[in-house]
Design a protein around this motif. Structure first.
Motif, PDB file in Angstrom:
ATOM      1  N   SER A  46     -20.083 -10.625 -57.415  1.00 38.11           N
ATOM      2  CA  SER A  46     -18.783 -10.154 -56.945  1.00 38.11           C
ATOM      3  C   SER A  46     -17.651 -11.002 -57.529  1.00 38.11           C
ATOM      4  N   GLY A  47     -17.782 -12.337 -57.466  1.00 34.89           N
ATOM      5  CA  GLY A  47     -16.737 -13.212 -57.977  1.00 34.89           C
ATOM      6  C   GLY A  47     -16.533 -13.072 -59.471  1.00 34.89           C
ATOM      7  N   ASN A  48     -17.648 -12.926 -60.223  1.00 36.74           N
ATOM      8  CA  ASN A  48     -17.535 -12.790 -61.670  1.00 36.74           C
ATOM      9  C   ASN A  48     -16.881 -11.475 -62.080  1.00 36.74           C
ATOM     10  N   ALA A 200      -8.154  -7.683 -58.160  1.00 35.31           N
ATOM     11  CA  ALA A 200      -8.285  -8.344 -59.464  1.00 35.31           C
ATOM     12  C   ALA A 200      -6.955  -8.418 -60.206  1.00 35.31           C
ATOM     13  N   LEU A 201      -5.955  -7.646 -59.774  1.00 45.88           N
ATOM     14  CA  LEU A 201      -4.638  -7.711 -60.410  1.00 45.88           C
ATOM     15  C   LEU A 201      -3.941  -9.047 -60.126  1.00 45.88           C
ATOM     16  N   SER A 202      -4.397  -9.754 -59.124  1.00 45.69           N
ATOM     17  CA  SER A 202      -3.809 -11.051 -58.802  1.00 45.69           C
ATOM     18  C   SER A 202      -4.267 -12.098 -59.811  1.00 45.69           C
ATOM     19  N   PRO A 203      -3.336 -12.910 -60.342  1.00 42.42           N
ATOM     20  CA  PRO A 203      -3.734 -13.945 -61.312  1.00 42.42           C
ATOM     21  C   PRO A 203      -4.626 -15.020 -60.697  1.00 42.42           C
ATOM     22  N   THR A 204      -4.687 -15.090 -59.360  1.00 43.35           N
ATOM     23  CA  THR A 204      -5.531 -16.108 -58.728  1.00 43.35           C
ATOM     24  C   THR A 204      -7.003 -15.893 -59.055  1.00 43.35           C
ATOM     25  N   TYR A 205      -7.415 -14.640 -59.218  1.00 51.17           N
ATOM     26  CA  TYR A 205      -8.823 -14.370 -59.551  1.00 51.17           C
ATOM     27  C   TYR A 205      -9.127 -14.784 -60.986  1.00 51.17           C
ATOM     28  N   ALA A 206      -8.194 -14.506 -61.909  1.00 54.17           N
ATOM     29  CA  ALA A 206      -8.395 -14.948 -63.292  1.00 54.17           C
ATOM     30  C   ALA A 206      -8.415 -16.466 -63.359  1.00 54.17           C
ATOM     31  N   GLY A 212     -12.609 -22.438 -62.316  1.00 57.51           N
ATOM     32  CA  GLY A 212     -13.711 -22.753 -61.414  1.00 57.51           C
ATOM     33  C   GLY A 212     -15.063 -22.623 -62.063  1.00 57.51           C
ATOM     34  N   HIS A 213     -15.166 -21.749 -63.071  1.00 58.57           N
ATOM     35  CA  HIS A 213     -16.429 -21.547 -63.802  1.00 58.57           C
ATOM     36  C   HIS A 213     -16.115 -21.571 -65.293  1.00 58.57           C
ATOM     37  N   PHE A 214     -15.532 -22.673 -65.759  1.00 59.41           N
ATOM     38  CA  PHE A 214     -14.990 -22.702 -67.121  1.00 59.41           C
ATOM     39  C   PHE A 214     -16.062 -22.420 -68.180  1.00 59.41           C
TER      40      PHE A 214
END
Length: 633
Positions: A46-48, A200-206, A212-214
């Motif tokens: 889900s997060g990815n 997903a439109l929020s930049p916080t998810y990007a 967080g998972h570079f």
């Protein structure tokens, strides 16, 4: 009303030509990110999914909307765009104190243009292949026909290039309107099934995914960048449609349509993570619509391929006119539009390369590994050249340039670095193509300079030659008619004219020495086309004419004659038969210093591709005399 109709026609045309590549990216972008065959695949969670879709949205927003639409498209060269426009702006307007920097940046720009040739090989292969791969989803039993059918479509596409895009071009816009409408509708259908994907439109998810998972996110950028392939087309085709129509088409139709489709694919992967990742684009389409979608996607990808192939033709023509390639045979396929050209040598070289890519990589996912380097390299170079112009020529302050340039170049640099990790998996190919093309372009430019110097010594001073003719006793025999000697400039005498005087001891009643100059601008108005000089002896009836062309103009010599008459020299063209004289040079490899032996071999080999000068300048065969000479490098 009429103005609105014209604007609508431009916007429709822009949809058909400009947005084909970027508009078909949803076919393979999300699938590539989550592909199990990718050595750096992103595992479905889900997060990815939220992170990837958010990255795609913000990549398209930053690279396309901000970099190109809002910034770079304002750097036009008399209305023309593309990386060649930036190069000519830098070369033409650079201050003497910045000359070295300008030359380095121009060379960097030439490398960016070289990378475009790699892009023009991969785009038709991956676009058409990804569209026809929909057959595997709609009818798995006939999956074996994907490669043969792809090859057949591509061969047909290259065969049709010689006919031009006039009639087909009118169909491009409506097809792409249908394409964008359909993919937007499919996206809305997917979003309706899982509206939470809109988060997903929020930049916080990007940001959370990237930082967080570079490790995972960094490698995913090599696939995410596929969403912005074709961004350079917005800029390169600006001269055809204008900034306004391209901007409006992007903001009000293309951008919303592709983003809705990406969101819909993300929603589908969230709902069915195991099955959907095999081909989320086609699985987003209802089962009854998949076969029609294959046909529509094939049409859209052919249009995308056509735009890139046409771009390669235009780039070849522009490179030849500013001295980075020899004159190649160019066919003008439309009497109404000078920009519709066909370059046979480039066409068939691309055809062979594209088919080789299809049968070597075999799937669009495998081809995607090779795709990003050329695209990100060109985008990064374009951004860098733009900010140099903004600072040095537009006088943007440092506080304005540094933060914007730092943000955009960081994004571009991350994409480019991520794609370099794909070098062992095929990304070396477009990079190698770019390097080879760059070597060819710069070798031709250097070799051409060396030939020019030697030729200047052989030709001698034009002024001294005319003085000798004027003072000749007895005077040279003059015969009825007008002779036009094509020459490189105003400093030296045409070899053909010198040979005619020395061996035949005769000249026509009227003599025009014609020099063709290509300026670093796309077009030159007829009012500024000619500069005429009687060389100090009006009674000798020998004139020097400098004809200026832009790099996007057609160097048609016979079309200059009415302009010569209009400039007060009608008597020079009213004396009967007009004859054209050409000086041709045979280049041989010798011991002249200044270039390594292997580059001399490459220069001589490239010179063999040079088109016939009479054909290039559109001279009538029955009235053209050709005289030869030899130069050793």
């Amino acid at each position: 009303m009429r103005q609105g109709a014209a604007r609508g026609a431009l916007e429709l045309g822009a949809l058909g030509v400009v947005f084909g590549d970027i508009g078909t990216s949803p076919l393979y972008t999300v699938q590539t990110v989550f592909s199990p065959s990718d050595p750096h695949r992103v595992h479905v969670s889900s997060g990815n999914v939220y992170g990837v879709i958010s990255l795609i949205f913000w990549a398209v927003t930053i690279v396309v909307t901000i970099t190109y639409v809002l910034l770079v498209m304002h750097a036009d060269n008399d209305g023309e765009g593309g990386i060649m426009a930036l190069i000519t702006l830098i070369r033409r307007r650079s201050m003497p104190s910045k000359r070295r920097t300008a030359l380095i940046l121009a060379a960097l720009g030439i490398f960016g243009a070289s990378l475009f040739f790699g892009d023009s090989m991969i785009t038709p292969a991956i676009s058409v292949l990804s569209a026809i791969e929909g057959v595997q989803v709609a009818a798995p039993s006939v999956a074996t026909i994907v490669l043969p059918l792809t090859a057949a479509v591509l061969i047909g596409l290259f065969v049709l290039q010689r006919l031009g895009t006039g009639a087909v071009g009118r169909m491009f816009g409506p097809v792409m309107v249908l394409w964008f409408s359909v993919i937007a509708a499919c996206g809305i259908h997917g979003i309706a099934g899982n509206p939470s994907i809109l988060k997903a439109l929020s930049p916080t998810y990007a940001g959370a995914f990237l930082f967080g998972h570079f490790g995972t996110a960094f490698f995913s950028l090599a696939a995410v960048v596929l969403a912005v392939t074709g961004a350079e087309a917005l800029y390169a085709d600006m001269g055809h449609f204008g900034r306004g129509p391209i901007t409006r088409s992007w903001l009000f139709l293309v951008f919303p349509a592709v983003i809705l489709n990406y969101l819909g694919q993300g929603a589908l992967v969230l709902a069915d993570p195991v099955h959907a990742i095999s081909n989320p684009f086609y699985l987003l389409v209802p089962a009854w619509g998949r076969i029609p979608m294959v046909f529509l996607a094939t049409a859209a990808t052919v249009i995308a391929s056509q735009a890139v192939i046409s771009g390669a033709f235009s780039l070849t023509q522009q490179a030849a006119q500013i001295g980075y390639l020899p004159r190649l045979r160019i066919d003008h396929t439309s009497e109404e539009r000078a920009g519709q050209i066909y370059v046979p040598w480039i066409n068939w070289a691309l055809c062979v390369a594209v088919l080789a890519l299809v049968f070597t990589f075999r799937t669009s996912t495998a081809l995607a590994y090779a795709y990003g380097v050329a695209v990100t390299g060109t985008i990064t170079i374009t951004t860098l050249l733009f900010f140099y112009i903004a600072r040095q020529q537009w006088r943007w302050s440092l506080w304005r340039v540094i933060p914007i340039a730092a943000l955009l170049l960081t994004v571009d640099g991350l994409f480019f670095a991520a794609n370099l990790t794909k070098l062992p998996h095929g990304a070396w190919l477009p990079l190698a193509i770019g390097i080879v093309v760059f070597i060819v372009l710069t070798t031709w430019q250097k070799g051409r300079q060396m030939v020019t110097l030697q030729r200047a010594r052989d030709e001698g001073s034009l002024r001294e030659f005319i003085d000798e003719l004027h003072g000749r006793k007895p005077p040279l025999l003059r015969v009825p008619g007008t002779s036009i000697f094509l020459n490189r400039g105003k400093e030296t005498a045409p070899l053909a004219m010198r040979a005619n005087v020395e061996h035949n001891e005769v000249l026509h009643d009227h003599v025009i020495i014609l020099a063709i100059t290509t300026l670093p601008v796309p077009h030159v108005a007829d009012a500024d086309r000619l500069e005429i000089d009687d060389l100090g002896y009006k009674e000798d009836r020998i004139y020097h004419v400098t004809a200026r062309f832009g790099y996007a103009d057609i160097p048609n010599v016979p079309s200059l004659l009415p302009l010569v008459s209009a400039a007060g020299k009608e008597h020079a063209l009213s004396g009967g038969k007009i004859s054209y004289f050409l000086s041709t040079i045979e280049i041989r490899r010798g011991n002249t210093p200044g270039m390594s032996r292997w580059r001399k071999r490459l220069f001589v080999a490239t010179a063999r591709l040079t088109a016939d000068a009479a054909e290039y300048f559109q001279l009538p065969r029955e009235s053209t005399v050709i005289m030869g000479a030899r130069i050793e490098l």
